[in-house]
Write a protein that holds these residues in place. Structure first.
Motif, PDB file in Angstrom:
ATOM      1  N   PHE A  95      21.815  11.773  62.460  1.00  0.00           N
ATOM      2  CA  PHE A  95      20.989  10.965  63.355  1.00  0.00           C
ATOM      3  C   PHE A  95      20.530   9.685  62.658  1.00  0.00           C
ATOM      4  N   PRO A  96      20.455   8.580  63.393  1.00  0.00           N
ATOM      5  CA  PRO A  96      19.824   7.387  62.816  1.00  0.00           C
ATOM      6  C   PRO A  96      18.323   7.631  62.662  1.00  0.00           C
ATOM      7  N   LEU A  97      17.688   6.797  61.861  1.00  0.00           N
ATOM      8  CA  LEU A  97      16.284   7.042  61.510  1.00  0.00           C
ATOM      9  C   LEU A  97      15.369   7.148  62.737  1.00  0.00           C
ATOM     10  N   CYS A  98      15.611   6.319  63.747  1.00  0.00           N
ATOM     11  CA  CYS A  98      14.742   6.343  64.938  1.00  0.00           C
ATOM     12  C   CYS A  98      14.762   7.724  65.591  1.00  0.00           C
ATOM     13  N   MET A  99      15.939   8.336  65.702  1.00  0.00           N
ATOM     14  CA  MET A  99      16.064   9.615  66.401  1.00  0.00           C
ATOM     15  C   MET A  99      15.661  10.788  65.497  1.00  0.00           C
ATOM     16  N   ALA A 129      20.347   1.497  74.153  1.00  0.00           N
ATOM     17  CA  ALA A 129      21.027   0.830  73.037  1.00  0.00           C
ATOM     18  C   ALA A 129      19.964   0.298  72.072  1.00  0.00           C
ATOM     19  N   CYS A 130      20.409  -0.062  70.855  1.00  0.00           N
ATOM     20  CA  CYS A 130      19.451  -0.554  69.851  1.00  0.00           C
ATOM     21  C   CYS A 130      18.643  -1.740  70.372  1.00  0.00           C
ATOM     22  N   ALA A 131      19.314  -2.680  71.047  1.00  0.00           N
ATOM     23  CA  ALA A 131      18.605  -3.878  71.512  1.00  0.00           C
ATOM     24  C   ALA A 131      17.467  -3.499  72.459  1.00  0.00           C
ATOM     25  N   GLN A 132      17.699  -2.511  73.316  1.00  0.00           N
ATOM     26  CA  GLN A 132      16.641  -2.081  74.245  1.00  0.00           C
ATOM     27  C   GLN A 132      15.488  -1.430  73.482  1.00  0.00           C
ATOM     28  N   ILE A 133      15.843  -0.650  72.478  1.00  0.00           N
ATOM     29  CA  ILE A 133      14.798   0.039  71.707  1.00  0.00           C
ATOM     30  C   ILE A 133      14.004  -0.982  70.883  1.00  0.00           C
ATOM     31  N   ILE A 134      14.729  -1.902  70.257  1.00  0.00           N
ATOM     32  CA  ILE A 134      14.086  -2.880  69.382  1.00  0.00           C
ATOM     33  C   ILE A 134      13.161  -3.805  70.174  1.00  0.00           C
ATOM     34  N   GLY A 190      10.750   3.787  69.510  1.00  0.00           N
ATOM     35  CA  GLY A 190      10.991   2.485  68.879  1.00  0.00           C
ATOM     36  C   GLY A 190      11.983   2.579  67.730  1.00  0.00           C
ATOM     37  N   CYS A 191      12.144   1.437  67.058  1.00  0.00           N
ATOM     38  CA  CYS A 191      13.070   1.343  65.919  1.00  0.00           C
ATOM     39  C   CYS A 191      12.248   1.204  64.639  1.00  0.00           C
ATOM     40  N   PRO A 192      12.420   2.103  63.679  1.00  0.00           N
ATOM     41  CA  PRO A 192      11.644   2.023  62.434  1.00  0.00           C
ATOM     42  C   PRO A 192      11.805   0.670  61.724  1.00  0.00           C
ATOM     43  N   PHE A 193      12.994   0.057  61.840  1.00  0.00           N
ATOM     44  CA  PHE A 193      13.247  -1.206  61.139  1.00  0.00           C
ATOM     45  C   PHE A 193      12.569  -2.383  61.851  1.00  0.00           C
ATOM     46  N   ARG A 194      12.079  -2.123  63.030  1.00  0.00           N
ATOM     47  CA  ARG A 194      11.389  -3.172  63.760  1.00  0.00           C
ATOM     48  C   ARG A 194       9.888  -2.869  63.880  1.00  0.00           C
ATOM     49  N   ARG A 200      16.353  -8.634  60.690  1.00  0.00           N
ATOM     50  CA  ARG A 200      17.684  -8.075  60.976  1.00  0.00           C
ATOM     51  C   ARG A 200      17.631  -6.537  60.949  1.00  0.00           C
ATOM     52  N   SER A 201      17.035  -5.990  61.975  1.00  0.00           N
ATOM     53  CA  SER A 201      16.808  -4.536  62.040  1.00  0.00           C
ATOM     54  C   SER A 201      18.116  -3.758  62.043  1.00  0.00           C
ATOM     55  N   GLN A 202      19.074  -4.200  62.856  1.00  0.00           N
ATOM     56  CA  GLN A 202      20.315  -3.424  63.000  1.00  0.00           C
ATOM     57  C   GLN A 202      21.164  -3.477  61.726  1.00  0.00           C
ATOM     58  N   SER A 203      21.048  -4.601  61.026  1.00  0.00           N
ATOM     59  CA  SER A 203      21.763  -4.715  59.765  1.00  0.00           C
ATOM     60  C   SER A 203      21.100  -3.812  58.712  1.00  0.00           C
ATOM     61  N   ALA A 204      19.758  -3.742  58.744  1.00  0.00           N
ATOM     62  CA  ALA A 204      19.033  -2.865  57.812  1.00  0.00           C
ATOM     63  C   ALA A 204      19.403  -1.408  58.077  1.00  0.00           C
ATOM     64  N   CYS A 205      19.573  -1.077  59.347  1.00  0.00           N
ATOM     65  CA  CYS A 205      19.956   0.290  59.718  1.00  0.00           C
ATOM     66  C   CYS A 205      21.331   0.616  59.133  1.00  0.00           C
ATOM     67  N   ARG A 206      22.229  -0.361  59.210  1.00  0.00           N
ATOM     68  CA  ARG A 206      23.575  -0.162  58.634  1.00  0.00           C
ATOM     69  C   ARG A 206      23.499   0.016  57.117  1.00  0.00           C
ATOM     70  N   VAL A 259      27.210  -4.282  62.589  1.00  0.00           N
ATOM     71  CA  VAL A 259      25.833  -3.784  62.553  1.00  0.00           C
ATOM     72  C   VAL A 259      25.751  -2.602  63.515  1.00  0.00           C
ATOM     73  N   VAL A 260      24.655  -1.863  63.435  1.00  0.00           N
ATOM     74  CA  VAL A 260      24.492  -0.720  64.340  1.00  0.00           C
ATOM     75  C   VAL A 260      24.040  -1.246  65.699  1.00  0.00           C
ATOM     76  N   GLN A 261      24.815  -0.916  66.717  1.00  0.00           N
ATOM     77  CA  GLN A 261      24.493  -1.412  68.051  1.00  0.00           C
ATOM     78  C   GLN A 261      23.863  -0.345  68.931  1.00  0.00           C
ATOM     79  N   HIS A 262      24.132   0.908  68.582  1.00  0.00           N
ATOM     80  CA  HIS A 262      23.690   1.968  69.487  1.00  0.00           C
ATOM     81  C   HIS A 262      23.448   3.247  68.677  1.00  0.00           C
ATOM     82  N   PRO A 263      22.333   3.922  68.904  1.00  0.00           N
ATOM     83  CA  PRO A 263      22.080   5.155  68.143  1.00  0.00           C
ATOM     84  C   PRO A 263      23.196   6.184  68.312  1.00  0.00           C
ATOM     85  N   ASN A 264      23.777   6.266  69.489  1.00  0.00           N
ATOM     86  CA  ASN A 264      24.847   7.249  69.700  1.00  0.00           C
ATOM     87  C   ASN A 264      26.115   6.850  68.953  1.00  0.00           C
TER      88      ASN A 264
HETATM   89 FE1  SF4 Z   1      17.807   3.334  65.856  1.00  0.00          FE
HETATM   90 FE2  SF4 Z   1      19.282   1.192  66.366  1.00  0.00          FE
HETATM   91 FE3  SF4 Z   1      16.977   0.981  65.049  1.00  0.00          FE
HETATM   92 FE4  SF4 Z   1      19.091   2.075  63.888  1.00  0.00          FE
HETATM   93  S1  SF4 Z   1      18.888  -0.058  64.570  1.00  0.00           S
HETATM   94  S2  SF4 Z   1      17.009   2.857  63.839  1.00  0.00           S
HETATM   95  S3  SF4 Z   1      20.011   3.149  65.590  1.00  0.00           S
HETATM   96  S4  SF4 Z   1      17.234   1.616  67.152  1.00  0.00           S
END
Ligand code: SF4
Length: 360
Positions: free
Chosen positions: A170-174, A251-256, A268-272, A304-310, A342-347
């Motif tokens: 799972f990604p960190l958010c989930m 998707a990540c953009a919606q969560i962020i 939410g997104c931990p990186f944001r 750059r949240s999605q890049s940090a997630c990657r 970059v990570v675009q979607h938690p799934n």
């Molecule tokens: Fe979740 Fe996307 Fe944020 Fe990664 S970038 S923690 S998958 S919302």
């Protein structure tokens, strides 16, 4: 209470299946009834005929069911009661199947209860952990439908194994939402939506979702409250209630760009949405060394949240996100961002993580 809830879930699953499944299920339970066409029913007055026809216009087959097997329908005046039998149309046989299912559950539980009182203490203490494991697996939805479509159908994810799987994939958010659900047995609205839609994207069926969330929520609320306040929303997100729209996982953009979690909320997104100290603590807990933690934090500082997630993915897997994502191309997961992968979607993260593991 548990038997009632299980019977409802059983009836819900049957009602979502093709109609022939109900009759097959009854047959497997060793039950069959005389099937008749509306015109073939003997001794029906013209008023009865009209009443049945008005209620079940397109129904061709009716079943002659003993009254006591169709009490729910008789009570709701959804079946014609004559001489101790109900004439039940095929579309309502789910209620009859639910009656037999409930009865069989009661008998089995009584038998289990009796047998537990006839064994000695040694045997009981040997069996107790085995039974506890069976119950736990069952409560978290051991039956995974292989019929799930899309990328979810290719995943190894099984709900009974969710704790182990969440740590691995799972990604960190989930992962955070999962931990908080296990810890508090509850999530507030935004967290519930974010997490259950994510699970739906992993192939969790509506029935499994109901069982899974119920098994946690009933630890802090009565089952009736869960049924009243939460079951509807779960069915709604699968397009079975209200507007009947089949909603997509976020998707990540919606969560962020969604609402910022307040006290007691975990969406939410931990990186944001997390402050730097909390995020760095969590990254260290994930096994990142101090210099990687500070590089990820720097990326977050640049927005750059999605890049940090990657970067977190890269640091916790043996294959980089970019490489594993390459193998996921064509599977329906979007992985390419404007300035690189970059990570675009938690799934998508989950799918790429699984691929990284299998490539190992
Ligand atoms: Fe979740 Fe996307 Fe944020 Fe990664 S970038 S923690 S998958 S919302």
């Amino acid at each position: 209470m548990l038997i009632g809830a299980e019977t409802k879930l059983f009836a819900l699953r049957l009602s979502l299946s093709p109609r022939s499944t109900t009759i097959d299920t009854l047959r497997r339970l060793g039950v069959s009834y005389e099937a008749l066409s509306l015109d073939g029913i003997q001794g029906l007055s013209s008023e009865d005929h009209d009443w049945l026809h008005a209620l079940y216009k397109s129904e061709e087959t009716f079943h002659r069911v003993p009254f006591q097997h169709a009490m729910t329908l008789a009570r709701r005046r959804r079946a014609l009661l004559r001489a101790g039998y109900c004439l039940v149309p095929s579309c309502e046989m789910v209620y009859v199947a639910a009656h037999h299912y409930e009865r069989s559950l009661r008998l089995q539980m009584q038998a289990l209860y009796r047998s537990l009182h006839t064994i000695d203490d040694d045997e009981r203490s040997r069996l107790a952990p085995v039974l506890a494991r069976i119950v736990a697996a069952w409560q978290t939805g051991v039956m995974h439908h292989s019929s799930n479509s899309g990328s979810a159908g290719r995943l190894q994810f099984r709900l009974y194994d969710i704790d182990r799987y969440a740590e691995l994939h799972f990604p960190l958010c989930m992962k955070h939402l999962h931990h908080k659900l296990r810890e508090n047995h509850h999530l507030k609205y935004n967290g519930r939506v974010q997490y259950r839609m994510f699970l739906k994207g992993l192939g969790v069926s509506v029935g499994e979702s109901l069982v899974f969330f119920r098994s946690e929520f009933v630890k802090v609320m009565p089952t009736a409250t869960f049924e009243k306040e939460h079951a509807y929303h779960i069915r709604h997100s699968y397009g079975l209630e209200g507007s009947r729209k089949d909603y997509e996982p976020l998707a990540c953009a919606q969560i962020i760009h969604g609402s910022t979690p307040r006290h007691g909320q975990y969406h939410g997104c931990p990186f944001r949405h997390w402050d730097e100290a909390t995020l760095c603590r969590e990254l260290s807990r994930c096994g990142l060394d101090p210099s990687t933690v500070s590089r990820v934090a720097g990326e977050v500082g640049q927005g750059r949240s999605q890049s940090a997630c990657r970067m977190l993915f890269d640091a916790t897997h043996h294959v980089s996100y970019a490489q594993a994502a390459q193998q996921s191309q064509g599977t329906g997961v979007a992985v390419q961002g404007g300035g690189g992968v970059v990570v675009q979607h938690p799934n998508a993260y989950v799918e790429v993580s699984e691929r990284a593991e299998s490539a190992n």
